[in-house]
Scaffold this active site. Structure first.
Site, PDB file in Angstrom:
ATOM      1  N   HIS A  95       5.918  12.247 -14.683  1.00 28.39           N
ATOM      2  CA  HIS A  95       5.141  13.078 -13.761  1.00 28.39           C
ATOM      3  C   HIS A  95       6.090  13.644 -12.712  1.00 28.39           C
ATOM      4  CE1 HIS A  95       0.964  11.034 -14.533  1.00 28.39           C
ATOM      5  NE2 HIS A  95       1.647  11.240 -15.645  1.00 28.39           N
ATOM      6  N   GLU A 106       5.943  13.694  -9.545  1.00 27.70           N
ATOM      7  CA  GLU A 106       6.181  12.795  -8.418  1.00 27.70           C
ATOM      8  C   GLU A 106       7.221  11.730  -8.756  1.00 27.70           C
ATOM      9  OE1 GLU A 106       1.610  13.598  -8.373  1.00 27.70           O
ATOM     10  OE2 GLU A 106       3.218  13.477  -9.849  1.00 27.70           O
ATOM     11  N   CYS A 163      -1.855  10.580  -9.202  1.00 25.81           N
ATOM     12  CA  CYS A 163      -2.594   9.559  -9.948  1.00 25.81           C
ATOM     13  C   CYS A 163      -2.233   8.185  -9.379  1.00 25.81           C
ATOM     14  CB  CYS A 163      -2.246   9.642 -11.435  1.00 25.81           C
ATOM     15  SG  CYS A 163      -0.546   9.131 -11.822  1.00 25.81           S
ATOM     16  N   CYS A 192       1.520   7.290  -9.730  1.00 21.96           N
ATOM     17  CA  CYS A 192       2.364   8.007  -8.776  1.00 21.96           C
ATOM     18  C   CYS A 192       2.118   7.526  -7.347  1.00 21.96           C
ATOM     19  CB  CYS A 192       2.150   9.508  -8.904  1.00 21.96           C
ATOM     20  SG  CYS A 192       2.769  10.143 -10.493  1.00 21.96           S
TER      21      CYS A 192
END
Length: 158
Positions: free
Chosen positions: A62, A64, A92, A95
């Site tokens: 991801h 992040e 999410c 993260c």
């Protein structure tokens, strides 16, 4: 990405840099999420990334996670207490945990994610008693822009 200055005189918006990363991710066929870590003292961009889940065949790639890794490497420390994170979508739970472990000072995010978010939705990670570091959170920044980007991307897949 090489660090670039964020000067109060020129007033660039780090969220615009996050959107550039999200747009680049979409162009690669990734879900369009982008993130930027900014040094809260100098305003310099420390790292920037977009989603690379498909490209890396890595469910943890991801934006992040990638930007936190790059920022920690650039600063030479796993703790980013003097940094702010700008991301185009509510992080999410995975993260959010990484943001907490990195000790990010302030989280700024764009669109809220009622289905997959882990900050203001779902597990509300920072509100859990097991969360040891809670960054300041500012949500809904340019949310409409982020929603359009995501909706356009997913509509193109149908």
């Amino acid at each position: 990405m090489s660090p670039s200055a964020y000067s109060p005189d020129s007033k660039p918006d780090p969220m615009d840099d996050a959107f550039r990363q999200a747009e680049a991710a979409a162009a690669r066929g990734e879900v369009p999420v982008g993130a930027v870590v900014v040094d809260a003292v100098t305003g310099a961009i420390v790292a920037a990334a977009g989603n690379e889940v498909e490209q890396r065949t890595d469910p943890t790639a991801h934006a992040e996670i990638l930007v936190l890794r790059a920022a920690a490497e650039a600063k030479g420390t796993p703790r980013l207490e003097d940094c702010d994170l700008y991301v185009t979508l509510e992080p999410c739970a995975m993260c959010a945990a990484a943001i907490s472990f990195a000790r990010i000072r302030r989280l700024h995010f764009g669109a809220y994610d009622p289905k997959g978010g882990g900050v203001d939705h779902g597990p509300r990670f920072f509100a859990q008693p097991t969360c040891h570091h809670r960054p300041e959170v500012v949500g809904g920044i340019q949310a409409g822009r982020a929603e359009v980007l995501l909706k356009t991307f997913f509509a193109s897949l149908r």
